[in-house]
Every structure is written in C-alpha cells, then in structure tokens.
Motif scaffolding. Structure first.
Motif, PDB file in Angstrom:
ATOM      1  N   LEU A  50       1.082   0.497   1.792  1.00 43.01           N
ATOM      2  CA  LEU A  50       1.706   1.592   1.995  1.00 43.01           C
ATOM      3  C   LEU A  50       1.005   2.988   1.115  1.00 43.01           C
ATOM      4  CD1 LEU A  50       5.305   0.673   1.683  1.00 43.01           C
ATOM      5  CD2 LEU A  50       4.258   1.945   3.707  1.00 43.01           C
ATOM      6  N   PRO A  51       0.903   4.039   1.423  1.00 45.04           N
ATOM      7  CA  PRO A  51       0.238   5.070   0.629  1.00 45.04           C
ATOM      8  C   PRO A  51       0.806   5.028  -0.762  1.00 45.04           C
ATOM      9  CG  PRO A  51       0.713   5.749   2.533  1.00 45.04           C
ATOM     10  CD  PRO A  51       1.324   4.759   2.850  1.00 45.04           C
ATOM     11  N   GLY A  52      -0.118   5.273  -1.786  1.00 45.27           N
ATOM     12  CA  GLY A  52       0.202   5.088  -3.112  1.00 45.27           C
ATOM     13  C   GLY A  52       0.951   3.915  -3.753  1.00 45.27           C
ATOM     14  N   HIS A  53       0.671   2.799  -2.940  1.00 41.49           N
ATOM     15  CA  HIS A  53       1.043   1.678  -3.354  1.00 41.49           C
ATOM     16  C   HIS A  53      -0.162   0.478  -3.300  1.00 41.49           C
ATOM     17  CE1 HIS A  53       4.915   3.207  -2.163  1.00 41.49           C
ATOM     18  NE2 HIS A  53       5.683   2.024  -2.544  1.00 41.49           N
ATOM     19  N   GLY A  54      -0.116  -0.433  -4.381  1.00 39.96           N
ATOM     20  CA  GLY A  54      -1.471  -1.375  -4.449  1.00 39.96           C
ATOM     21  C   GLY A  54      -2.588  -0.434  -4.408  1.00 39.96           C
ATOM     22  N   GLY A  55      -3.398  -0.430  -3.588  1.00 44.62           N
ATOM     23  CA  GLY A  55      -4.753   0.158  -3.471  1.00 44.62           C
ATOM     24  C   GLY A  55      -4.921   1.345  -2.450  1.00 44.62           C
ATOM     25  N   SER A  56      -3.618   1.589  -1.894  1.00 43.29           N
ATOM     26  CA  SER A  56      -3.998   2.731  -0.907  1.00 43.29           C
ATOM     27  C   SER A  56      -3.819   4.061  -1.564  1.00 43.29           C
ATOM     28  CB  SER A  56      -2.675   2.684  -0.062  1.00 43.29           C
ATOM     29  OG  SER A  56      -3.011   1.550   1.255  1.00 43.29           O
ATOM     30  N   PRO A  57      -4.554   5.200  -1.227  1.00 51.14           N
ATOM     31  CA  PRO A  57      -4.535   6.476  -1.938  1.00 51.14           C
ATOM     32  C   PRO A  57      -3.197   6.934  -1.484  1.00 51.14           C
ATOM     33  CG  PRO A  57      -6.438   6.236  -0.434  1.00 51.14           C
ATOM     34  CD  PRO A  57      -5.582   5.078  -0.249  1.00 51.14           C
ATOM     35  N   ALA A  58      -2.753   7.819  -2.701  1.00 48.83           N
ATOM     36  CA  ALA A  58      -1.200   8.480  -2.519  1.00 48.83           C
ATOM     37  C   ALA A  58      -1.291   9.587  -1.737  1.00 48.83           C
ATOM     38  CB  ALA A  58      -0.916   8.620  -3.823  1.00 48.83           C
ATOM     39  N   GLY A  59      -2.494  10.259  -1.408  1.00 47.72           N
ATOM     40  CA  GLY A  59      -2.473  11.503  -0.609  1.00 47.72           C
ATOM     41  C   GLY A  59      -2.700  11.227   0.864  1.00 47.72           C
ATOM     42  N   LEU A  60      -2.407  10.249   1.058  1.00 50.69           N
ATOM     43  CA  LEU A  60      -2.374   9.835   2.764  1.00 50.69           C
ATOM     44  C   LEU A  60      -0.997  10.288   3.257  1.00 50.69           C
ATOM     45  CD1 LEU A  60      -3.798   6.242   2.915  1.00 50.69           C
ATOM     46  CD2 LEU A  60      -4.891   8.340   3.692  1.00 50.69           C
ATOM     47  N   ILE A  61      -0.022  10.545   2.691  1.00 51.52           N
ATOM     48  CA  ILE A  61       1.057  10.995   3.139  1.00 51.52           C
ATOM     49  C   ILE A  61       1.728  12.204   2.035  1.00 51.52           C
ATOM     50  CG2 ILE A  61       1.751   9.289   4.799  1.00 51.52           C
ATOM     51  CD1 ILE A  61       3.988   8.379   2.717  1.00 51.52           C
ATOM     52  N   THR A 156      12.421 -14.270  -8.788  1.00 44.10           N
ATOM     53  CA  THR A 156      11.696 -13.010  -9.056  1.00 44.10           C
ATOM     54  C   THR A 156      10.211 -13.280  -8.674  1.00 44.10           C
ATOM     55  OG1 THR A 156      11.100 -11.001 -10.413  1.00 44.10           O
ATOM     56  CG2 THR A 156      11.212 -13.232 -11.455  1.00 44.10           C
ATOM     57  N   VAL A 157       9.546 -12.290  -8.399  1.00 43.47           N
ATOM     58  CA  VAL A 157       8.085 -12.252  -8.353  1.00 43.47           C
ATOM     59  C   VAL A 157       7.542 -11.063  -9.325  1.00 43.47           C
ATOM     60  CG1 VAL A 157       6.049 -12.202  -6.811  1.00 43.47           C
ATOM     61  CG2 VAL A 157       8.435 -13.290  -5.854  1.00 43.47           C
ATOM     62  N   PRO A 158       7.137 -11.335 -10.457  1.00 45.48           N
ATOM     63  CA  PRO A 158       6.809 -10.159 -11.192  1.00 45.48           C
ATOM     64  C   PRO A 158       5.729  -9.404 -10.648  1.00 45.48           C
ATOM     65  CG  PRO A 158       6.905 -12.557 -12.330  1.00 45.48           C
ATOM     66  CD  PRO A 158       7.040 -12.722 -10.973  1.00 45.48           C
ATOM     67  N   ARG A 159       4.712 -10.021  -9.818  1.00 43.87           N
ATOM     68  CA  ARG A 159       3.738  -9.047  -9.447  1.00 43.87           C
ATOM     69  C   ARG A 159       4.337  -8.135  -8.416  1.00 43.87           C
ATOM     70  NH1 ARG A 159      -1.343  -9.291  -6.704  1.00 43.87           N
ATOM     71  NH2 ARG A 159      -1.676  -6.990  -5.651  1.00 43.87           N
ATOM     72  N   LEU A 160       5.309  -8.536  -7.860  1.00 39.90           N
ATOM     73  CA  LEU A 160       5.784  -7.486  -6.822  1.00 39.90           C
ATOM     74  C   LEU A 160       6.665  -6.304  -7.473  1.00 39.90           C
ATOM     75  CD1 LEU A 160       6.878  -9.591  -3.850  1.00 39.90           C
ATOM     76  CD2 LEU A 160       4.875  -8.370  -4.127  1.00 39.90           C
ATOM     77  N   VAL A 161       7.327  -6.892  -8.491  1.00 39.04           N
ATOM     78  CA  VAL A 161       8.117  -5.865  -9.635  1.00 39.04           C
ATOM     79  C   VAL A 161       7.173  -4.804 -10.090  1.00 39.04           C
ATOM     80  CG1 VAL A 161       9.607  -5.734 -11.362  1.00 39.04           C
ATOM     81  CG2 VAL A 161      10.017  -7.407  -9.778  1.00 39.04           C
ATOM     82  N   GLN A 162       6.056  -5.466 -10.383  1.00 37.55           N
ATOM     83  CA  GLN A 162       4.897  -4.514 -11.421  1.00 37.55           C
ATOM     84  C   GLN A 162       4.438  -3.520 -10.175  1.00 37.55           C
ATOM     85  OE1 GLN A 162       4.415  -4.428 -14.496  1.00 37.55           O
ATOM     86  NE2 GLN A 162       2.678  -3.126 -14.479  1.00 37.55           N
ATOM     87  N   ASP A 163       4.332  -3.904  -8.931  1.00 38.30           N
ATOM     88  CA  ASP A 163       3.695  -3.143  -7.989  1.00 38.30           C
ATOM     89  C   ASP A 163       4.921  -1.885  -7.763  1.00 38.30           C
ATOM     90  OD1 ASP A 163       1.581  -4.344  -7.225  1.00 38.30           O
ATOM     91  OD2 ASP A 163       2.825  -5.662  -5.608  1.00 38.30           O
ATOM     92  N   HIS A 164       6.087  -2.205  -7.946  1.00 35.52           N
ATOM     93  CA  HIS A 164       7.251  -1.105  -7.760  1.00 35.52           C
ATOM     94  C   HIS A 164       6.884  -0.072  -8.895  1.00 35.52           C
ATOM     95  CE1 HIS A 164      10.771   0.910  -7.387  1.00 35.52           C
ATOM     96  NE2 HIS A 164      11.314  -0.051  -6.777  1.00 35.52           N
ATOM     97  N   ARG A 165       6.805  -0.965  -9.968  1.00 31.58           N
ATOM     98  CA  ARG A 165       6.544   0.109 -11.270  1.00 31.58           C
ATOM     99  C   ARG A 165       5.508   1.245 -11.410  1.00 31.58           C
ATOM    100  NH1 ARG A 165       7.016  -3.949 -14.378  1.00 31.58           N
ATOM    101  NH2 ARG A 165       9.327  -3.859 -14.533  1.00 31.58           N
ATOM    102  N   GLU A 166       4.435   0.617 -10.624  1.00 36.22           N
ATOM    103  CA  GLU A 166       3.073   1.342 -10.659  1.00 36.22           C
ATOM    104  C   GLU A 166       2.972   2.186  -9.543  1.00 36.22           C
ATOM    105  OE1 GLU A 166       0.134  -1.601 -10.996  1.00 36.22           O
ATOM    106  OE2 GLU A 166       0.571  -1.929 -13.340  1.00 36.22           O
ATOM    107  N   ALA A 167       4.120   2.132  -8.338  1.00 39.46           N
ATOM    108  CA  ALA A 167       3.644   3.048  -7.356  1.00 39.46           C
ATOM    109  C   ALA A 167       3.774   4.467  -7.625  1.00 39.46           C
ATOM    110  CB  ALA A 167       5.048   2.649  -6.374  1.00 39.46           C
ATOM    111  N   ASP A 168       2.913   5.182  -6.880  1.00 38.58           N
ATOM    112  CA  ASP A 168       2.836   6.643  -7.175  1.00 38.58           C
ATOM    113  C   ASP A 168       4.120   7.448  -6.691  1.00 38.58           C
ATOM    114  OD1 ASP A 168       0.735   9.272  -7.275  1.00 38.58           O
ATOM    115  OD2 ASP A 168       2.108   9.380  -5.681  1.00 38.58           O
ATOM    116  N   PRO A 169       4.473   8.249  -7.597  1.00 35.39           N
ATOM    117  CA  PRO A 169       5.978   8.805  -7.425  1.00 35.39           C
ATOM    118  C   PRO A 169       5.837   9.715  -6.169  1.00 35.39           C
ATOM    119  CG  PRO A 169       5.406   9.296  -9.611  1.00 35.39           C
ATOM    120  CD  PRO A 169       3.997   8.490  -8.981  1.00 35.39           C
TER     121      PRO A 169
END
Length: 373
Positions: A50-61, A156-169
């Motif tokens: 998704l935009p702003g998640h993982g490696g996708s640019p936040a500005g896509l939406i 839990t899956v720590p990688r996914l929780v970390q993805d959540h924490r690092e998502a662009d607001p």
C-alpha cells in the motif's frame, strides 16, 4: 522502481498465470511470506505494498482517497508488468480493492479471493477518528494494539507489527479515508468472476458474517472459514489459506484431477492422494497441473493416441510398474487388447526385444486381471 508505481515483488515463472496479492492496512507484502512462495510454483505471483507502507511511496494517495484510487494503482502496476488479466487475492483493505476491481473492471479480473475483508467496514466514523488520530500522533501508538486486532492470543508476527509502526502517517490516514467511504453491498450481485470468501473464525475486525454476506450476494461464490485464524489469516494459518487459494485458483489442477481420474481410475488416484505428504504435495500438484491439466487435455491428440505414445515411452525407459497402470488406462481410452499388442510389437523394433518381452508380460497380466473381473 519508479515513484509512480506501488512497490512490489514478483515470484514464479514469467509464463505462468498471473496472481496479484493485496495486503491489509498497516502491513506490507510480508503478510504473504508464508503463502506466496508456494503459490509461485504455479503462478506468476505479484504482491504489492500500500502507499506509505513497506517500500511504496507515500505520495501515491492523499486525503480523501478511495478504494478506487488504490485499485487504479494496482491496474497501473499490472500494466507496467504487461499483465492484462489476472487472478487476485487480498486481505482486508486489499480484499476491498479486489471487490472494486470485480465490480468496476471485470475485464481485468480472471478470479477473486476476498480474505478477512468486507463489502463495508462498519461505517465511516471509526475510520475518520482513526485517520485523525494517526495524522495527529502517527501510527506507533496504534501498533501497540496490533496483535489484539490482528491475531489470536499469544500469536504475533513482529515484522508485520514493525510495518505498522513504520507506516507513513499521511498515507495510512488516507487509507483510512478509503475504508471510511467504502460500501459495495448494493453492487455485489453484479460480480461475475469466480469468487471465494475466506473468513478467519476468530476475526474481530471482519467477522465471518461479513464474508458470508459477500458469499451470499455474489453469484456462485464459495465460502471457507478458517479455525484458529484472526484478521491476518495468511500469516497465522498459512497452510489453510494456501489450500483454499490453490483449490480456488487451480483451474488446471481441478481439470487435471478430473482427467486423471477418467484415465487412471478413481481407485488409483485415491491411493495416490492418500499417500500424499507435505513433502510430496508440490510434486502431486505439478503432475495434476501440467501432465493432466495441460498435456492430457490438449486436443491435438486424442486420448487413444496419447495412450499409444505413453505405452511406447514407458517401454523405452523400462518403467514397467507405470506400464501396467497405463495398460489399464489405454483400455479406458478405447484401445483393444489387439491394438495394445500392436503397440508393444512396434516397441520390439525400436526399443528392443528384451524391453518388449517384459512389456508383453506386464500387459498380459493386466489384461488377464481385467478379463477375470
């Protein structure tokens, strides 16, 4: 990767049928880590962020984004990869994208699986409040409660929780805007692609009733409920999700199993399936998909002709156990004992007399067993 495209990962043979995998809000394509590699044995799998998640640019939406906007990004990604028509599976928001594609772009979709998702997400207010919170404070605070929203207790899956924490607001909030405005309940009956709804039985975010609503409204849709799964079923119960998706997307496998039974008989196929283990499962899938789902279904040769070719090849390589099975198959495919004998006599010329001698012994035993009933 250009800034205009969603970040993505491609796995599987370039010539295989394409399958796009969509994520849930707050996660990355790592959500599919335990499923995508297995699916890529038979598909060209493309999983995206998704935009702003993982490696996708936040500005896509931006603010006020819609699920349609996300679907447009998915189509742009498919276009960039030269993919015209594809199967699609998505979790939660990713599933909503799939429903939008099925309603608004049915020509692009070959089949659809909607996992732990919904045709609506309980009204706009909760998502508007979450969007405001994330724009104000960021997603880190919400990430602290991710386990309770996503998984059954103790998992839990720590990688996914970390993805959540690092998502662009801002991008996360824009995705919340999309969920707030999403409601396709009055359009579900228009969906014409083969559809499967997959529910996590312990899912508090999109309970099984939401998936039943989809399955009941979409013509001929299927429904699978997965025990022991909460909202992120592909991460928590990957084997169950994999089984459901293989069954739904495996057109060649389904047809291959039908042909395999028609040619070899139910008893043989049932024995083969009973002996199947996790170690041999991919090999059995390979046989059903390619040998029976593609080669034996090719109309260029009749089944009678294919039986003749197969008998010859088995004699040539000395595969006499398989030969007995295919003598029976040849009879099902219409060859007479005299025709089978003529094929084996031909092998004496081109494969050698000793090989034909062994083949005649095997064939005679099988034919006598058949005659005895």
């Amino acid at each position: 990767m250009t800034s205009e495209l969603l970040n993505h990962r491609v796995e599987g043979p370039p010539s295989a049928p394409p399958l796009l995998l969509g994520p849930s809000l707050g996660t990355s394509y790592a959500l599919w880590d335990k499923v995508a590699p297995e699916l890529s044995a038979a598909h060209r799998v493309v999983r995206w962020d998704l935009p702003g998640h993982g490696g996708s640019p936040a500005g896509l939406i931006g603010p006020g984004a819609s699920v349609g906007d996300l679907a447009g990004l998915v189509l742009a990604l498919a276009d960039s990869l030269g993919i015209e028509r594809f199967a699609y599976a998505g979790v939660s928001l990713g599933g909503a994208v799939g429903l939008h594609l099925a309603v608004h772009h049915p020509d692009r979709l070959a089949s659809l699986a909607v996992i732990c998702s919904s045709a609506h997400f309980n009204g706009a207010k909760p998502w508007e409040e979450r969007a405001a919170l994330v724009r104000r404070e960021g997603p880190a605070g919400l990430a602290e409660s991710a386990d309770a929203r996503w998984f059954t207790p103790g998992f839990t899956v720590p990688r996914l929780v970390q993805d959540h924490r690092e998502a662009d607001p801002d991008a996360y909030a824009a995705c919340c805007d999309a969920l707030a405005a999403f409601d396709l309940r009055d359009r579900l009956a228009e969906i014409a692609v083969p559809t499967l709804a997959v529910a996590g039985r312990e899912d508090p975010a999109t309970p099984p009733a939401h998936l039943r609503e989809i399955a009941d409204a979409v013509p001929d849709a299927g429904l699978v409920e997965i025990p022991g799964a909460s909202h992120l079923a592909p991460a928590e119960q990957p084997e169950a999700v994999l089984t459901a998706l293989r069954t739904h997307f495996g057109g060649p496998v389904r047809r291959g199993m039908e042909v395999r039974r028609e040619v070899l008989g139910d008893a043989h196929v049932d024995r083969a399936q009973a002996r199947q283990t996790p170690f041999t499962a991919r090999f059995q899938d390979f046989i059903s998909r390619y040998a029976w789902g593609e080669i034996w279904t090719d109309p260029t040769l009749s089944r009678r002709e294919r039986s003749m070719v197969t008998l010859t090849a088995l004699v040539a390589h000395g595969h006499y156990d398989e030969l007995g099975m295919h003598v029976r198959a040849a009879r099902r495919n219409g060859l007479t004992p005299e025709e089978i004998g003529a094929v084996l006599l031909q092998t004496a010329v081109y494969c050698g007399v000793p090989a034909a001698n062994s083949a005649f012994a095997v064939a005679q035993r099988v034919l006598e067993e058949e005659a005895a009933g």
